[in-house]
Design a protein around this motif. Sequence first.
Motif, PDB file in Angstrom:
ATOM      1  N   TYR C 100       0.836  -1.199   0.000  1.00  0.00           N
ATOM      2  CA  TYR C 100       0.000   0.000   0.000  1.00  0.00           C
ATOM      3  C   TYR C 100       0.874   1.254   0.000  1.00  0.00           C
ATOM      4  O   TYR C 100       0.629   2.208  -0.737  1.00  0.00           O
ATOM      5  CB  TYR C 100      -0.936   0.000   1.209  1.00  0.00           C
ATOM      6  CG  TYR C 100      -1.689   1.307   1.350  1.00  0.00           C
ATOM      7  CD1 TYR C 100      -2.661   1.669   0.423  1.00  0.00           C
ATOM      8  CD2 TYR C 100      -1.411   2.189   2.389  1.00  0.00           C
ATOM      9  CE1 TYR C 100      -3.333   2.879   0.519  1.00  0.00           C
ATOM     10  CE2 TYR C 100      -2.073   3.401   2.501  1.00  0.00           C
ATOM     11  CZ  TYR C 100      -3.036   3.738   1.569  1.00  0.00           C
ATOM     12  OH  TYR C 100      -3.689   4.930   1.667  1.00  0.00           O
ATOM     13  N   GLN C 101       1.911   1.207   0.816  1.00  0.00           N
ATOM     14  CA  GLN C 101       2.808   2.362   0.907  1.00  0.00           C
ATOM     15  C   GLN C 101       3.436   2.689  -0.453  1.00  0.00           C
ATOM     16  O   GLN C 101       3.614   3.847  -0.810  1.00  0.00           O
ATOM     17  CB  GLN C 101       3.917   2.074   1.931  1.00  0.00           C
ATOM     18  CG  GLN C 101       4.906   3.207   2.042  1.00  0.00           C
ATOM     19  CD  GLN C 101       5.924   2.973   3.142  1.00  0.00           C
ATOM     20  OE1 GLN C 101       5.823   3.523   4.212  1.00  0.00           O
ATOM     21  NE2 GLN C 101       6.914   2.146   2.862  1.00  0.00           N
ATOM     22  N   LYS C 102       3.703   1.628  -1.202  1.00  0.00           N
ATOM     23  CA  LYS C 102       4.319   1.799  -2.515  1.00  0.00           C
ATOM     24  C   LYS C 102       3.412   2.659  -3.412  1.00  0.00           C
ATOM     25  O   LYS C 102       3.880   3.583  -4.082  1.00  0.00           O
ATOM     26  CB  LYS C 102       4.500   0.396  -3.125  1.00  0.00           C
ATOM     27  CG  LYS C 102       5.377   0.318  -4.299  1.00  0.00           C
ATOM     28  CD  LYS C 102       5.845  -1.127  -4.523  1.00  0.00           C
ATOM     29  CE  LYS C 102       4.822  -1.932  -5.304  1.00  0.00           C
ATOM     30  NZ  LYS C 102       5.281  -3.317  -5.564  1.00  0.00           N
ATOM     31  N   TYR C 103       2.127   2.344  -3.418  1.00  0.00           N
ATOM     32  CA  TYR C 103       1.207   3.093  -4.278  1.00  0.00           C
ATOM     33  C   TYR C 103       0.882   4.471  -3.700  1.00  0.00           C
ATOM     34  O   TYR C 103       0.558   5.400  -4.416  1.00  0.00           O
ATOM     35  CB  TYR C 103      -0.061   2.276  -4.549  1.00  0.00           C
ATOM     36  CG  TYR C 103       0.279   1.105  -5.423  1.00  0.00           C
ATOM     37  CD1 TYR C 103       0.608   1.301  -6.763  1.00  0.00           C
ATOM     38  CD2 TYR C 103       0.369  -0.182  -4.905  1.00  0.00           C
ATOM     39  CE1 TYR C 103       0.998   0.249  -7.567  1.00  0.00           C
ATOM     40  CE2 TYR C 103       0.751  -1.244  -5.698  1.00  0.00           C
ATOM     41  CZ  TYR C 103       1.061  -1.025  -7.034  1.00  0.00           C
ATOM     42  OH  TYR C 103       1.456  -2.059  -7.826  1.00  0.00           O
ATOM     43  N   ARG C 104       0.959   4.544  -2.391  1.00  0.00           N
ATOM     44  CA  ARG C 104       0.744   5.816  -1.727  1.00  0.00           C
ATOM     45  C   ARG C 104       1.828   6.809  -2.159  1.00  0.00           C
ATOM     46  O   ARG C 104       1.549   7.955  -2.466  1.00  0.00           O
ATOM     47  CB  ARG C 104       0.823   5.532  -0.236  1.00  0.00           C
ATOM     48  CG  ARG C 104       0.537   6.629   0.652  1.00  0.00           C
ATOM     49  CD  ARG C 104      -0.745   6.451   1.412  1.00  0.00           C
ATOM     50  NE  ARG C 104      -0.663   7.332   2.556  1.00  0.00           N
ATOM     51  CZ  ARG C 104      -0.333   8.614   2.463  1.00  0.00           C
ATOM     52  NH1 ARG C 104      -0.072   9.137   1.306  1.00  0.00           N
ATOM     53  NH2 ARG C 104      -0.270   9.364   3.554  1.00  0.00           N
ATOM     54  N   VAL C 105       3.056   6.320  -2.232  1.00  0.00           N
ATOM     55  CA  VAL C 105       4.169   7.158  -2.679  1.00  0.00           C
ATOM     56  C   VAL C 105       4.009   7.491  -4.167  1.00  0.00           C
ATOM     57  O   VAL C 105       4.186   8.635  -4.584  1.00  0.00           O
ATOM     58  CB  VAL C 105       5.527   6.453  -2.429  1.00  0.00           C
ATOM     59  CG1 VAL C 105       6.666   7.196  -3.107  1.00  0.00           C
ATOM     60  CG2 VAL C 105       5.778   6.334  -0.933  1.00  0.00           C
ATOM     61  N   ALA C 106       3.619   6.480  -4.938  1.00  0.00           N
ATOM     62  CA  ALA C 106       3.428   6.700  -6.377  1.00  0.00           C
ATOM     63  C   ALA C 106       2.336   7.737  -6.616  1.00  0.00           C
ATOM     64  O   ALA C 106       2.440   8.567  -7.528  1.00  0.00           O
ATOM     65  CB  ALA C 106       3.079   5.382  -7.064  1.00  0.00           C
ATOM     66  N   ALA C 107       1.301   7.711  -5.781  1.00  0.00           N
ATOM     67  CA  ALA C 107       0.206   8.673  -5.914  1.00  0.00           C
ATOM     68  C   ALA C 107       0.712  10.085  -5.677  1.00  0.00           C
ATOM     69  O   ALA C 107       0.378  11.015  -6.416  1.00  0.00           O
ATOM     70  CB  ALA C 107      -0.914   8.332  -4.930  1.00  0.00           C
ATOM     71  N   LEU C 108       1.554  10.242  -4.660  1.00  0.00           N
ATOM     72  CA  LEU C 108       2.113  11.569  -4.368  1.00  0.00           C
ATOM     73  C   LEU C 108       3.015  12.041  -5.499  1.00  0.00           C
ATOM     74  O   LEU C 108       3.035  13.220  -5.843  1.00  0.00           O
ATOM     75  CB  LEU C 108       2.884  11.543  -3.049  1.00  0.00           C
ATOM     76  CG  LEU C 108       2.020  11.352  -1.798  1.00  0.00           C
ATOM     77  CD1 LEU C 108       2.895  11.133  -0.573  1.00  0.00           C
ATOM     78  CD2 LEU C 108       1.100  12.551  -1.599  1.00  0.00           C
ATOM     79  N   GLU C 109       3.740  11.090  -6.092  1.00  0.00           N
ATOM     80  CA  GLU C 109       4.613  11.454  -7.213  1.00  0.00           C
ATOM     81  C   GLU C 109       3.789  11.929  -8.401  1.00  0.00           C
ATOM     82  O   GLU C 109       4.167  12.866  -9.098  1.00  0.00           O
ATOM     83  CB  GLU C 109       5.495  10.272  -7.605  1.00  0.00           C
ATOM     84  CG  GLU C 109       6.666  10.084  -6.658  1.00  0.00           C
ATOM     85  CD  GLU C 109       7.525   8.884  -7.027  1.00  0.00           C
ATOM     86  OE1 GLU C 109       8.588   8.720  -6.413  1.00  0.00           O
ATOM     87  OE2 GLU C 109       7.124   8.097  -7.922  1.00  0.00           O
ATOM     88  N   LEU C 110       2.680  11.246  -8.610  1.00  0.00           N
ATOM     89  CA  LEU C 110       1.803  11.686  -9.702  1.00  0.00           C
ATOM     90  C   LEU C 110       1.343  13.114  -9.456  1.00  0.00           C
ATOM     91  O   LEU C 110       1.322  13.946 -10.354  1.00  0.00           O
ATOM     92  CB  LEU C 110       0.572  10.771  -9.810  1.00  0.00           C
ATOM     93  CG  LEU C 110       0.704   9.443 -10.551  1.00  0.00           C
ATOM     94  CD1 LEU C 110      -0.626   8.704 -10.535  1.00  0.00           C
ATOM     95  CD2 LEU C 110       1.167   9.668 -11.994  1.00  0.00           C
ATOM     96  N   ASP C 111       0.968  13.365  -8.219  1.00  0.00           N
ATOM     97  CA  ASP C 111       0.448  14.686  -7.870  1.00  0.00           C
ATOM     98  C   ASP C 111       1.518  15.771  -7.989  1.00  0.00           C
ATOM     99  O   ASP C 111       1.205  16.940  -8.154  1.00  0.00           O
ATOM    100  CB  ASP C 111      -0.113  14.646  -6.445  1.00  0.00           C
ATOM    101  CG  ASP C 111      -1.134  15.744  -6.213  1.00  0.00           C
ATOM    102  OD1 ASP C 111      -1.843  16.096  -7.184  1.00  0.00           O
ATOM    103  OD2 ASP C 111      -1.224  16.251  -5.091  1.00  0.00           O
ATOM    104  N   ASP C 112       2.777  15.355  -7.887  1.00  0.00           N
ATOM    105  CA  ASP C 112       3.875  16.317  -7.976  1.00  0.00           C
ATOM    106  C   ASP C 112       4.178  16.743  -9.399  1.00  0.00           C
ATOM    107  O   ASP C 112       4.953  17.669  -9.622  1.00  0.00           O
ATOM    108  CB  ASP C 112       5.164  15.710  -7.383  1.00  0.00           C
ATOM    109  CG  ASP C 112       5.188  15.856  -5.870  1.00  0.00           C
ATOM    110  OD1 ASP C 112       4.370  16.629  -5.358  1.00  0.00           O
ATOM    111  OD2 ASP C 112       6.009  15.182  -5.227  1.00  0.00           O
ATOM    112  N   ARG C 113       3.611  16.041 -10.368  1.00  0.00           N
ATOM    113  CA  ARG C 113       3.917  16.385 -11.759  1.00  0.00           C
ATOM    114  C   ARG C 113       3.246  17.709 -12.127  1.00  0.00           C
ATOM    115  O   ARG C 113       2.344  18.174 -11.430  1.00  0.00           O
ATOM    116  CB  ARG C 113       3.425  15.275 -12.689  1.00  0.00           C
ATOM    117  CG  ARG C 113       4.053  13.918 -12.383  1.00  0.00           C
ATOM    118  CD  ARG C 113       3.656  12.911 -13.430  1.00  0.00           C
ATOM    119  NE  ARG C 113       4.203  13.258 -14.732  1.00  0.00           N
ATOM    120  CZ  ARG C 113       5.409  12.915 -15.163  1.00  0.00           C
ATOM    121  NH1 ARG C 113       6.192  12.196 -14.391  1.00  0.00           N
ATOM    122  NH2 ARG C 113       5.835  13.289 -16.353  1.00  0.00           N
ATOM    123  N   ASP C 114       3.700  18.289 -13.237  1.00  0.00           N
ATOM    124  CA  ASP C 114       3.025  19.485 -13.743  1.00  0.00           C
ATOM    125  C   ASP C 114       1.764  19.044 -14.474  1.00  0.00           C
ATOM    126  O   ASP C 114       1.831  18.488 -15.567  1.00  0.00           O
ATOM    127  CB  ASP C 114       3.946  20.231 -14.717  1.00  0.00           C
ATOM    128  CG  ASP C 114       5.026  20.998 -13.976  1.00  0.00           C
ATOM    129  OD1 ASP C 114       4.836  21.266 -12.776  1.00  0.00           O
ATOM    130  OD2 ASP C 114       6.052  21.315 -14.597  1.00  0.00           O
TER     131      ASP C 114
END
Lengths: 199, 199, 255
Positions: C100-114
């Motif tokens: 779960y943590q893995k996707y949680r981090v991936a979700a934040l990375e997505l949100d960090d994109r322009d």
Amino acid sequence: MKALDTTELKSLVEALVFVSDVPVKVDKLAEMLEVDRGDIRSVLDELEQDYRERGIHLARVAGGVQFRTDARFADAVRSLQKSRPFRFSRAALECLAIIAYRQPVTRGDVEYLRGVDSGGVLKTLLDKRLIRILGKKDVAGRPLIYGTSCEFLEIFGLHSLEDLPTLKEFSELDLDLAEEATAPPAEDSSGAADEPSIH
Amino acid sequence: MKALDTTELKSLVEALVFVSDVPVKVDKLAEMLEVDRGDIRSVLDELEQDYRERGIHLARVAGGVQFRTDARFADAVRSLQKSRPFRFSRAALECLAIIAYRQPVTRGDVEYLRGVDSGGVLKTLLDKRLIRILGKKDVAGRPLIYGTSCEFLEIFGLHSLEDLPTLKEFSELDLDLAEEATAPPAEDSSGAADEPSIH
Amino acid sequence: MKLDIKLENFEGPLDLLLHLIRSNEMDIWDIQINRICEQYLAILDAMQSLNLDVAGEFLVMASTLLHIKSKLLLPQSEFEEGEEEEEDPRAELVRRLLEYQKYRVAALELDDRDLLGRDVYARKFTSPELADVEGEEYFEVSLFDLVEALQDVLARAPKEAVHEIGFESVSIAERINHILDRLCGHESLSFKELFADRPARIDVVATFLAMLELVRLRTIRLMQTDRCGEIWIFPTADGEEPVVGGLEDESLGYN
């Protein structure tokens, strides 16, 4: 179409990309202009370079190219357009991340990974065209399988799914996340309570 | 807005003019950016110069400025437009949905369900080869009966019509959404100009 | 343990558990289930005492935690020797948390994109250059355009006329001749010009069929100014005189 010199081809490609409201693919340009893909690619590289320091840039997204404004002007653009910023809820982002990395996935897969019911979020993502139904899984019950859409790539500025950063494998807890979870959710920090959001 | 140096102001103005669908007036830019009109005019002059030899130009139109493609590319721009991917209007989508799920249907069936004339939409769908005429119904008037085409399956990435989600599967997702809607704020991003949307 | 945790700040039980383990500074591979379970249940209790709905998933996780706790209480010696060693009862939970943590981090990375429409903007509208694209060009008319034009005219025709169909004898040939007569000496003729102000429905149908017949005979061509615009009738440009007169209904297959 008559043979074009490189400068002319570059200007033409620039005009076509500019005028399109969707990312334009190299193949489409090559076919339309009856020019080698290699030539298209090289003028695109030049254009990318030309626009590097400008207020707009040539972005490679969703399998094509598109001019986009520089991110540092987001506020000004918004105020010109009188639009409000949207944001994605954490639930939406988590679902998107799972679907993007694991596609094709079923609703069950998403819910197992997240530990919560995700039907509503999936519906919203479908409505917003960020994900699409790929078909049905060939197992008992034939559940729907989902994948991300072209719009997903467009919005998240990805050229293709291969552009997604590699998933980080964890054997420990991520301490950056720890800080974030104790504070209120990050996306609420922007202030505007009535911002439109995608849940 | 904080003071901008000329380069930054030029980039900002470039981004704003680029993203606007109507000509932008000097006064508006000056007011928005809290900058002297003279400064705006001088960066516009520079931009005009920068774009003089490019495929797009800064044009002075209707009391404002706007980027326009070079006139010599008009034909190419037009042919790009013609090959644009088909976009669905709300009406087109409704018709297509009815046909996909209820086929074979007559136009009358579609109109009965939608409550409005749907001939134009059916025509568009036929033009785009998303639906096809299956034959004529053996009743008075011998109305044409419609069904979806192979292209329809292709565009929607379906192997067969059996892969269409059932209405029940959808209402399950809807149900979750209804539950969710009672708690968190309404999902809506109407303000976001670039939200994924169906045109 | 502070209880000012708001359940709605967490995306689900996994998220809440990650938070608890982190704030207790526990090793994920050695979760002290007793403590976590206690805190988890306390939070749920607090929510319920405030009459707040606790989603089912949180309750399911509570029972999972209790189950793990009870398994850990069983002494290892109860297992017979030689039997495959039982997996740590916490193992599956740990796997799920890390996953779960893995996707949680991936979700934040997505949100960090322009993001398009949030951080960067494109021209998501039809350029003015394209607004008049269809201008004065002519398109070949498809059958559907014709049918649509027919429908337009029928919509204007008096409804009573509908009932007269079948009783009135209509000559397609006569209509063909009528069209050709009207076309004579003109470069083009619009579809609408073929009719009187309020044509009878039967006339419209007959004229329409006549027009189709003329297209089939390559005597006329139909063009349209735009997709939904007026239909124009042109004589074919091959120089030959259009066949005028001498057409019989029977030869056309209409009776």
